[in-house]
Write a protein that holds these residues in place. Structure first.
Motif, short mmCIF file in Angstrom:
data_model
loop_
_atom_site.label_atom_id
_atom_site.label_comp_id
_atom_site.label_asym_id
_atom_site.label_seq_id
_atom_site.Cartn_x
_atom_site.Cartn_y
_atom_site.Cartn_z
N LYS A 194 -41.57 74.78 27.36
CA LYS A 194 -42.78 74.03 27.64
C LYS A 194 -42.44 72.67 28.25
O LYS A 194 -41.32 72.19 28.15
CB LYS A 194 -43.59 73.86 26.36
CG LYS A 194 -44.02 75.17 25.73
CD LYS A 194 -44.78 74.95 24.43
CE LYS A 194 -45.19 76.28 23.81
NZ LYS A 194 -45.94 76.09 22.53
N ARG A 196 -43.39 69.63 27.42
CA ARG A 196 -42.99 68.59 26.46
C ARG A 196 -41.57 68.82 25.96
O ARG A 196 -40.85 67.87 25.67
CB ARG A 196 -43.98 68.54 25.30
CG ARG A 196 -44.02 69.76 24.41
CD ARG A 196 -44.90 69.53 23.19
NE ARG A 196 -44.93 70.67 22.30
CZ ARG A 196 -45.80 71.65 22.38
NH1 ARG A 196 -46.74 71.63 23.33
NH2 ARG A 196 -45.77 72.67 21.52
N GLU A 197 -41.18 70.10 25.85
CA GLU A 197 -39.82 70.41 25.43
C GLU A 197 -38.81 69.99 26.50
O GLU A 197 -37.76 69.41 26.19
CB GLU A 197 -39.70 71.90 25.13
CG GLU A 197 -40.55 72.36 23.96
CD GLU A 197 -40.49 73.86 23.76
OE1 GLU A 197 -40.99 74.35 22.72
OE2 GLU A 197 -39.94 74.56 24.64
N ALA A 199 -39.25 67.69 28.74
CA ALA A 199 -39.23 66.22 28.79
C ALA A 199 -38.38 65.66 27.66
O ALA A 199 -37.62 64.70 27.85
CB ALA A 199 -40.66 65.69 28.70
N SER A 200 -38.48 66.25 26.46
CA SER A 200 -37.70 65.79 25.33
C SER A 200 -36.21 65.99 25.56
O SER A 200 -35.40 65.09 25.29
CB SER A 200 -38.14 66.53 24.06
OG SER A 200 -37.32 66.18 22.97
N ASN A 311 -36.83 61.79 18.82
CA ASN A 311 -36.81 62.68 19.97
C ASN A 311 -35.58 63.57 19.96
O ASN A 311 -35.63 64.75 20.34
CB ASN A 311 -36.85 61.87 21.26
CG ASN A 311 -36.77 62.75 22.49
OD1 ASN A 311 -37.72 63.42 22.86
ND2 ASN A 311 -35.61 62.77 23.12
N TYR A 314 -36.13 66.46 17.74
CA TYR A 314 -37.03 67.44 18.37
C TYR A 314 -36.28 68.22 19.45
O TYR A 314 -36.41 69.45 19.55
CB TYR A 314 -38.23 66.72 18.98
CG TYR A 314 -39.22 67.66 19.64
CD1 TYR A 314 -40.01 68.52 18.88
CD2 TYR A 314 -39.36 67.69 21.02
CE1 TYR A 314 -40.90 69.39 19.47
CE2 TYR A 314 -40.25 68.56 21.62
CZ TYR A 314 -41.03 69.40 20.84
OH TYR A 314 -41.91 70.26 21.45
N SER A 315 -35.48 67.52 20.25
CA SER A 315 -34.71 68.18 21.30
C SER A 315 -33.74 69.20 20.71
O SER A 315 -33.61 70.33 21.22
CB SER A 315 -33.94 67.14 22.11
OG SER A 315 -33.09 67.76 23.05
#
Length: 453
Positions: A194, A196-197, A199-200, A311, A314-315
């Motif tokens: 995705k 956002r993924e 971008a992270s 972040n 999350y990454s």
């Protein structure tokens, strides 16, 4: 969602407490530091410990006591101690936090505490505390004080060095790497999907793979500056915070089997953030206009480091996924088992039986024999053998390298061998990264046992 709401409200309560005690600027700084703290965010999200409600109860009770101190309204006192009682029921180790508050209040504000103490108020506080903790009191009454038998519920002894390391790692925010996020199997990393993924992951690479924040160093500097704070208006607030931290952490240090896990260290929160906030604000105020700008710049750097670390988690979760303790393979495992009819599930290792029970709303027929297998009695061995010989039973275990209780697996195989049974794997459940995490199997009569019959 409920614990996330509790965590959000805790940040707001922390802001209000700081605003009323040390000022608006310190309140903004403290709330930002807490709201971006990776250890606080992740532990609250999972309610690991559990700690999310404890922080809420602590801050709500403190705010009510501040209201009582200003207004003298007995209802605020009663509600504060009722909330403290609920916190004790929720987790008995809240007594550490309560001890820290009590000792700090008496040491820093002895005259004010003495002025507020009356027989009626003491009685109201005691009754309210007992009312909130009534389930805990009843439990210990009928069990002969089971809560006090800490050896039955706490982990093994931990050396002082491990407790110090856990404090540093929790404050630095890197305590959950390789425990929540998988780091031992880089070949299984998955690409982000995705926006956002992606971008992270991109931000993580640009930042160079952040592995800690600046909170620990900010706290150490703040502690070193406490003697300087003694000559400012914040001396009592700083002293209160230090005494709370010392008393609360000392209780973890004294007990041999506490203080070496994140859920214990987090009971110190959010007072480290309190000290950092008031130190930064006072330094800025003492240095004039340029000092305020410098303090604000330092706050921005620390908060930015916190956000980059969040972040990074999350990454890593996007690409590497979770370890077996937190595995997302629990969902396909539940779906597979839930699709079966007429089978009873037997879990043989630690970490997933309660989750299966939760996902099924307690309706999945399940026996957890993981702890029983560690030291089975003669009767336990006979019962486990009956489970092995029942063709309706399906056993669930972690795959080989992921087992949490190796001794349990060895004992199960020994009992199965003595009953003439061999293991037959029916299915292997994988996580999102295609790593095998669970195996489902039965025990069937071995050829040698069948020929003897």
């Amino acid at each position: 969602l409920p614990v996330l709401l509790a965590g959000t409200v805790s940040v707001w309560l922390f802001f209000v407490v700081l605003d009323r005690t040390v000022g608006h600027r310190a309140a903004i700084a403290g709330a930002l530091l807490l709201a971006t703290d990776a250890s606080f965010i992740i532990a609250t999200t999972y309610d690991f410990g559990p700690v999310a409600l404890l922080h809420f109860f602590l801050l709500a009770g403190v705010l009510l006591l501040l209201n009582f101190e200003r207004s003298g309204a007995i209802k605020h006192l009663a509600l504060a101690f009722f909330i403290f009682g609920l916190a004790l029921w929720h987790k008995a180790l809240f007594i550490w936090m309560l001890d820290g508050l009590a000792v700090a209040a008496v040491c820093v504000f002895p005259r004010r505490v003495a002025a507020l103490l009356t027989p009626r108020r003491v009685l109201v506080a005691m009754v309210s505390l007992c009312a909130g903790a009534l389930p805990l009191i009843y439990f210990n009454t009928v069990t002969g004080g089971a809560t006090l038998r800490t050896g039955e519920v706490m982990s093994g002894n931990a050396p002082m060095s491990q407790k110090l390391l856990m404090l540093k790692k929790t404050m630095s925010g890197n305590v959950l790497f390789a425990w929540l996020t998988e780091e031992t199997q880089p070949a299984t990393a998955a690409p982000p999907r995705k926006l956002r993924e992606m971008a992270s992951v991109k931000l993580s690479r640009l930042a160079g793979g952040v592995r800690s924040n600046w909170m620990f160093y900010a706290f150490v500097v703040s502690c070193c500056l406490v003697p300087w704070l003694w000559f400012t208006q914040s001396r009592r607030a700083a002293l209160f915070v230090l005494i709370y931290l010392v008393v609360t952490w000392a209780q973890m240090l004294i007990l041999p089997n506490t203080g070496a896990s994140i859920q214990h260290v987090l009971l110190l929160w959010p007072f480290p953030h309190f000290l950092i906030a008031i130190t930064g604000v006072r330094i800025g105020a003492s240095l004039g206009r340029y000092g305020a700008r410098a303090a604000a710049s330092v706050l921005v750097v620390v908060v930015a480091g916190n956000l980059l670390l969040v972040n990074q988690y999350y990454s890593d979760l996007v690409t590497n996924g979770t370890t077996v303790i937190w595995t997302d393979a629990i969902d396909p495992l539940f779906n597979y088992l839930d699709s079966l009819t007429g089978s009873r599930i037997v879990t043989t290792d630690w970490g997933y039986a309660t989750t299966l029970c939760l996902l099924s709303d307690g309706e999945m027929p399940l026996d957890d024999i993981s702890y029983t297998l560690l030291a089975p009695s003669v009767a336990d061995s006979a019962w486990i053998r009956s489970l092995i010989e029942d063709p309706q039973n399906l056993f669930v275990d972690h795959t080989g390298p992921d087992e949490q209780f190796p001794a349990a697996r060895q004992r199960l195989e020994w009992i199965a061998a003595r009953s003439g049974r061999t293991k037959a794997v029916i299915a292997v459940i994988r996580d999102r990264n295609r790593r095998p995490r669970f195996e489902i199997f039965q025990y069937r009569a071995s050829l040698s046992a069948s020929s003897r019959r």
